[in-house]
Design an enzyme around this catalytic site. Sequence first.
Site, PDB file in Angstrom:
ATOM      1  N   ASP A 221      -3.651   3.703  -1.977  1.00  0.00           N
ATOM      2  CA  ASP A 221      -4.348   3.501  -0.699  1.00  0.00           C
ATOM      3  C   ASP A 221      -4.626   2.005  -0.577  1.00  0.00           C
ATOM      4  O   ASP A 221      -3.973   1.224  -1.266  1.00  0.00           O
ATOM      5  CB  ASP A 221      -5.607   4.377  -0.654  1.00  0.00           C
ATOM      6  CG  ASP A 221      -6.010   4.717   0.780  1.00  0.00           C
ATOM      7  OD1 ASP A 221      -5.990   3.808   1.624  1.00  0.00           O
ATOM      8  OD2 ASP A 221      -6.352   5.870   1.064  1.00  0.00           O
ATOM      9  N   HIS A 244      -1.722   0.740   0.448  1.00  0.00           N
ATOM     10  CA  HIS A 244      -1.689   0.704   1.908  1.00  0.00           C
ATOM     11  C   HIS A 244      -1.975  -0.705   2.422  1.00  0.00           C
ATOM     12  O   HIS A 244      -2.337  -0.884   3.576  1.00  0.00           O
ATOM     13  CB  HIS A 244      -2.700   1.690   2.498  1.00  0.00           C
ATOM     14  CG  HIS A 244      -2.280   3.123   2.379  1.00  0.00           C
ATOM     15  ND1 HIS A 244      -3.001   4.167   2.905  1.00  0.00           N
ATOM     16  CD2 HIS A 244      -1.195   3.685   1.794  1.00  0.00           C
ATOM     17  CE1 HIS A 244      -2.383   5.312   2.639  1.00  0.00           C
ATOM     18  NE2 HIS A 244      -1.287   5.048   1.963  1.00  0.00           N
TER      19      HIS A 244
END
Length: 400
Positions: A221, A244
């Site tokens: 993430d 991410h």
Amino acid sequence: MRLPLSPFVFLVPLFASVAATGSDLPSARVHCTLAASGGDDAPQFLRAVRACPVVTIPASTTIIIQTRLDMTGLRNRHIKLQGKIRFDPDIPYWTGNAFFIPFQTQVTFWLLGGENILFDGGGTLDGAGQAWWDSYVTNTSLLRPITLTIYQAKNALVHSIQMINGPEWFNLVNEGEHVIYKNISISAVSTSNNMPRNSDGWDIYRSNDVTIVDSIIHNDDDCVSFKPNSTNVRVENLDCTGSHGISVGSLGQYPGVYDIVENVFVKNIKMANAQNGARVKAWAGPNVGSGTVKNITFQNFIETAVDNPVVIDQCYMTNTTACAQFPSNIYIQDIWFNNITGTGTRSVVASLLCSPDGRCSNINVNDFSLSYPAGMARYSCQNVNLTGNAASLFSPCTVT
Ligand SMILES: *[C@@H]1O[C@H](CO)[C@@H](O)[C@H](O)[C@H]1NC(C)=O
Ligand SMILES: *[C@@H]1O[C@H](CO)[C@@H](O)[C@H](O)[C@H]1NC(C)=O
Ligand SMILES: *[C@@H]1O[C@H](CO)[C@@H](O)[C@H](O)[C@H]1NC(C)=O
Ligand SMILES: *[C@@H]1O[C@H](CO)[C@@H](O)[C@H](O)[C@H]1NC(C)=O
Ligand SMILES: *[C@@H]1O[C@H](CO)[C@@H](O)[C@H](O)[C@H]1NC(C)=O
Ligand SMILES: *[C@@H]1O[C@H](CO)[C@@H](O)[C@H](O)[C@H]1NC(C)=O
Ligand SMILES: *[C@@H]1O[C@H](CO)[C@@H](O)[C@H](O)[C@H]1NC(C)=O
């Protein structure tokens, strides 16, 4: 009484105040060393940190934490982790007892805060995430704890720590002032088919003057995320894989709340196999908050196989119809994307999509060298006038 000074010169300011006011230190032993008790080591760890300016967990020692760690309001403390701290994955215990963090309904194992805190030593923080990832698959309302929360800290340095297998976010800086992370390695690796989820490297919230440098992150993430009210942040020399990206936001999630992210400088980032590279994301729709993003620089990014290397998204988590009807209330200004090179996995290698009516201003793009190996690289923009030597790549820009 004298504290051993750290070999790292830049640590000296942290402890200079300790040296100068040595007589204010507790009269207790200066140095405490922990040994594994065979049971829950949280009580002895808490007692040691209250009593001793320096607490060491030696190289051969693993202490097991079965109950939550409230280490708030400390003064002049050095935790030297050479061995390992492992958070026992007793999910029923933590479900009722992890500390609650109101932002985004988070919980945490460990609150560490106060004034002049040094946490270092080359050792490992083990979140024992596998049990949590496996349980999360069948129970997505399971609240998984953040591994380490630096909470209401002023002058904190986290240095040379390996963080592995956090159940969820690895680090949260909550209401901090002058917090530094240096030489941190982060890794979340699953041994089952249940992958780590939401394993953000760092989230910064309501904090000023935060530095994250010289670190390596393998996660799934955000590598680093600047959440509401992150100001004066420097992020430099990170190697992020699987993440991410480095993100401002998401902002504007909560109605009635005003979010500020200002003066952020991000430099020398390697970003590989990631969903995003440099990103600003804001919510839109009928029931959201407002705020400003101002003076953000993303500079010297080397990206490899990144889905969206450069992103402004003002319709984050919002469908097209709702976004058009209720544009984002986040105003984005003075943004620099400088010297961004590498490869995307999709045709659109840079996407700067702003809400209408001047929500984005003074957005600068310079020295882009991005390619899409499987075809022609494309650049998209909307409702923004771009400045800089890469602006022509984007034109014409659509207006809605
Ligand atoms: C799922 O997790 C929630 C929150 O931790 C907990 O309250 C609930 O009992 C769990 N549900 C099941 C079926 O285990
Ligand atoms: C960085 O941290 C690792 C432990 O993760 C340690 O072995 C190494 O010596 C540290 N390097 C520096 C320059 O402090
Ligand atoms: C951010 O700071 C502003 C100005 O101090 C304040 O009005 C706002 O409520 C803060 N927002 C959050 C999410 O803390
Ligand atoms: C913009 O942010 C940078 C990095 O945090 C800071 O050095 C600079 O002073 C800021 N500029 C303004 C005009 O505030
Ligand atoms: C651009 O970034 C690369 C990679 O970080 C760096 O080696 C190079 O010096 C940068 N170029 C400029 C002009 O700063
Ligand atoms: C789009 O979002 C709005 C507001 O959140 C919602 O009411 C609507 O049903 C959504 N439309 C679609 C097609 O999902
Ligand atoms: C872009 O600049 C033109 C000319 O100055 C102006 O009319 C337009 O409103 C600007 N658009 C945005 C999205 O700021």
